[in-house]
Design a protein around this motif. Structure first.
Motif, PDB file in Angstrom:
ATOM      1  N   GLY A 344      -9.985  -3.257   3.312  1.00  0.00           N
ATOM      2  CA  GLY A 344      -9.558  -4.653   3.256  1.00  0.00           C
ATOM      3  C   GLY A 344      -8.292  -4.906   2.463  1.00  0.00           C
ATOM      4  N   PRO A 345      -8.181  -4.421   1.214  1.00  0.00           N
ATOM      5  CA  PRO A 345      -6.954  -4.660   0.442  1.00  0.00           C
ATOM      6  C   PRO A 345      -5.707  -4.087   1.099  1.00  0.00           C
ATOM      7  N   ALA A 346      -5.822  -2.907   1.726  1.00  0.00           N
ATOM      8  CA  ALA A 346      -4.667  -2.324   2.408  1.00  0.00           C
ATOM      9  C   ALA A 346      -4.261  -3.166   3.609  1.00  0.00           C
ATOM     10  N   GLN A 347      -5.247  -3.643   4.359  1.00  0.00           N
ATOM     11  CA  GLN A 347      -4.945  -4.505   5.501  1.00  0.00           C
ATOM     12  C   GLN A 347      -4.284  -5.799   5.043  1.00  0.00           C
ATOM     13  N   GLY A 348      -4.768  -6.357   3.939  1.00  0.00           N
ATOM     14  CA  GLY A 348      -4.164  -7.575   3.417  1.00  0.00           C
ATOM     15  C   GLY A 348      -2.731  -7.365   2.968  1.00  0.00           C
ATOM     16  N   PHE A 349      -2.454  -6.221   2.358  1.00  0.00           N
ATOM     17  CA  PHE A 349      -1.093  -5.913   1.908  1.00  0.00           C
ATOM     18  C   PHE A 349      -0.141  -5.842   3.091  1.00  0.00           C
ATOM     19  N   VAL A 350      -0.561  -5.147   4.143  1.00  0.00           N
ATOM     20  CA  VAL A 350       0.262  -5.049   5.344  1.00  0.00           C
ATOM     21  C   VAL A 350       0.464  -6.433   5.958  1.00  0.00           C
ATOM     22  N   SER A 351      -0.598  -7.217   6.030  1.00  0.00           N
ATOM     23  CA  SER A 351      -0.503  -8.560   6.607  1.00  0.00           C
ATOM     24  C   SER A 351       0.483  -9.430   5.835  1.00  0.00           C
ATOM     25  N   ARG A 352       0.460  -9.335   4.513  1.00  0.00           N
ATOM     26  CA  ARG A 352       1.376 -10.160   3.710  1.00  0.00           C
ATOM     27  C   ARG A 352       2.828  -9.772   3.968  1.00  0.00           C
ATOM     28  N   LYS A 353       3.093  -8.504   4.171  1.00  0.00           N
ATOM     29  CA  LYS A 353       4.447  -8.061   4.494  1.00  0.00           C
ATOM     30  C   LYS A 353       4.903  -8.621   5.844  1.00  0.00           C
ATOM     31  N   VAL A 354       4.017  -8.572   6.820  1.00  0.00           N
ATOM     32  CA  VAL A 354       4.344  -9.078   8.156  1.00  0.00           C
ATOM     33  C   VAL A 354       4.567 -10.592   8.110  1.00  0.00           C
ATOM     34  N   GLU A 355       3.716 -11.300   7.387  1.00  0.00           N
ATOM     35  CA  GLU A 355       3.856 -12.749   7.293  1.00  0.00           C
ATOM     36  C   GLU A 355       5.135 -13.134   6.548  1.00  0.00           C
ATOM     37  N   SER A 356       5.517 -12.350   5.572  1.00  0.00           N
ATOM     38  CA  SER A 356       6.762 -12.613   4.847  1.00  0.00           C
ATOM     39  C   SER A 356       7.963 -12.502   5.786  1.00  0.00           C
ATOM     40  N   ARG A 357       7.931 -11.498   6.664  1.00  0.00           N
ATOM     41  CA  ARG A 357       9.008 -11.373   7.659  1.00  0.00           C
ATOM     42  C   ARG A 357       9.033 -12.592   8.578  1.00  0.00           C
TER      43      ARG A 357
END
Length: 417
Positions: A344-357
């Motif tokens: 979960g935390p790794a998926q959230g980290f990736v998601s936050r990067k994508v959303e920032s873009r």
């Protein structure tokens, strides 16, 4: 070469492929705005809205984390003791203990009991949402949606369970390979059918009426080079006051979806700003990236399950002889539950990067940081967000940058341009 060694080798290759997709497809260079800018953004938000958002999330936490703990305990008790295997046997007994009855009915029984033990926490969360005025549902409407979710989950879970144990039955030595391929294919199929078959179960979608906003949204998509089939309005107001929009589907099924609550709460300029953010996901093929990650992850999970099946003490503790038999469903549940918590935390980290873009893309597409900031402020206020949550909690559970990070980023973009 033994099957275990071969499976481990394939798992290594899949993990390398997964890492390659993440490295090439995720915008790792994005970084949050300086903390000083975030503090300034927080101070610019209405103090009463910030207090209400924090109180709302504080009230939700016992139900959220209580459900996680109880679900984990349930999975451990059934999966790491013979209780789960005995339950599957009991459910399959009226059908002569046939493996298909055990796979389908046993799996559904375990999932249903798991849902029931966490149901009080779901009701707690709903009561909090109702108390704070975010929900527009009656308890009857909430229950209907809950049952719909159970039904959809039962269909998908039933297909997955029957497919998995059919493969283990037909290919006792090679099920790890066939199962990995099947899991990957299932993830890809769900990407295409979810917008068409599943979303309409929960919401009614109607074409947006002809007018300036519809014309502007289609023109925005065209200018961004993102072909969309239609602009639809979802009747979200029948269950919530929260606002949102998204781009759903892939290829011929792609459409812009706008909550009717969004149209009621924000200006047309802010709607365009929200949609510009969502168009980034289509333009960057984030759906394709998510599908690849899901497919590779599902295939890897099957191989991990196969390799764990060689650990005799684990099988003995679960009271099963083989992890590929239906009696091991509860053991699969606990492996999946623990794996999901760890991932979960790794998926959230990736998601936050994508959303920032996507945030940056929206600013570049509209060239209107002031509207983007006002839109983020309104979303945080209407959706009762905690605009600046605890960093640990954000790292563990956050799927998007915080509201203050997004407002500070918009201000930094405005200064730079």
């Amino acid at each position: 070469m033994s099957h275990r060694v071969l499976a481990a080798s394939v798992l290594g290759l899949l993990l390398v492929a997964l890492a390659t997709v993440l490295v090439l497809r995720v915008p790792w260079s994005s970084a949050p705005a300086p903390r000083a800018d975030q503090v300034a953004a927080l101070q610019s938000l209405p103090a009463d809205a910030v207090a209400k958002g924090r109180a709302f999330h504080s009230a939700l936490r016992p139900g959220t984390y209580g459900a996680l703990v109880v679900a984990l305990l349930f999975a451990v008790v059934l999966g790491l003791t013979p209780l789960g295997a005995r339950l599957v046997e009991l459910v399959g007994r009226p059908f002569g203990g046939h493996w298909l009855a055990q796979a389908l009915l046993g799996g559904l029984a375990i999932v249903l009991i798991g849902e029931l033990v966490t149901l009080p926490f779901a009701a707690w969360r709903q009561s909090v949402v109702r108390e704070y005025g975010l929900s527009t549902q009656t308890w009857g409407g909430w229950l209907v949606d809950l049952l719909k979710g159970y039904a959809v989950g039962a269909v998908i879970g039933g297909v997955a369970l029957v497919g998995f144990f059919t493969v283990t039955k037909l290919f006792p030595r090679w099920w790890w390979a066939v199962g990995a391929v099947g899991a990957a294919v299932l993830m890809m199929v769900l990407t295409f059918v979810f917008p068409v078959l599943v979303e309409p179960v929960f919401n009614k979608f109607t074409p947006m009426e002809a007018g300036q906003l519809r014309t502007d949204l289609l023109a925005l998509a065209e200018r961004d080079g993102v072909p969309v089939k239609d602009v639809l309005v979802a009747d979200a107001s029948r269950r919530t006051r929260a606002v949102n929009a998204y781009v759903s589907g892939y290829g011929a099924t792609r459409r812009i979806v706008v909550y009717d609550t969004l149209l009621a709460e924000v200006s047309e300029a802010e709607v365009r700003s929200v949609v510009a953010h969502e168009l980034s996901h289509a333009k960057s093929n984030d759906v394709l990236t998510g599908t690849l990650v899901s497919a590779l992850g599902a295939a890897s999970a099957v191989l991990m399950i196969y390799l764990l099946g060689a650990w005799t003490p684990l099988l003995r503790r679960a009271g099963v002889d083989d992890i590929g038999e239906p009696r091991a469903i509860a053991l699969l549940l606990v492996i999946g539950t623990i794996g999901g918590l760890l991932a979960g935390p790794a998926q959230g980290f990736v998601s936050r990067k994508v959303e920032s873009r996507a945030d940056t893309h929206a600013l570049e597409l509209t060239g209107d940081p002031a509207t983007y900031e006002s839109m983020m402020t309104r979303l945080a206020t209407v959706n009762l967000s905690d605009p600046d949550p605890n960093p640990v909690e954000q790292a563990l559970t956050g799927s998007h940058p915080t509201a203050v990070e997004r407002i500070a980023m918009a201000r930094a973009w405005a200064r730079a341009h």
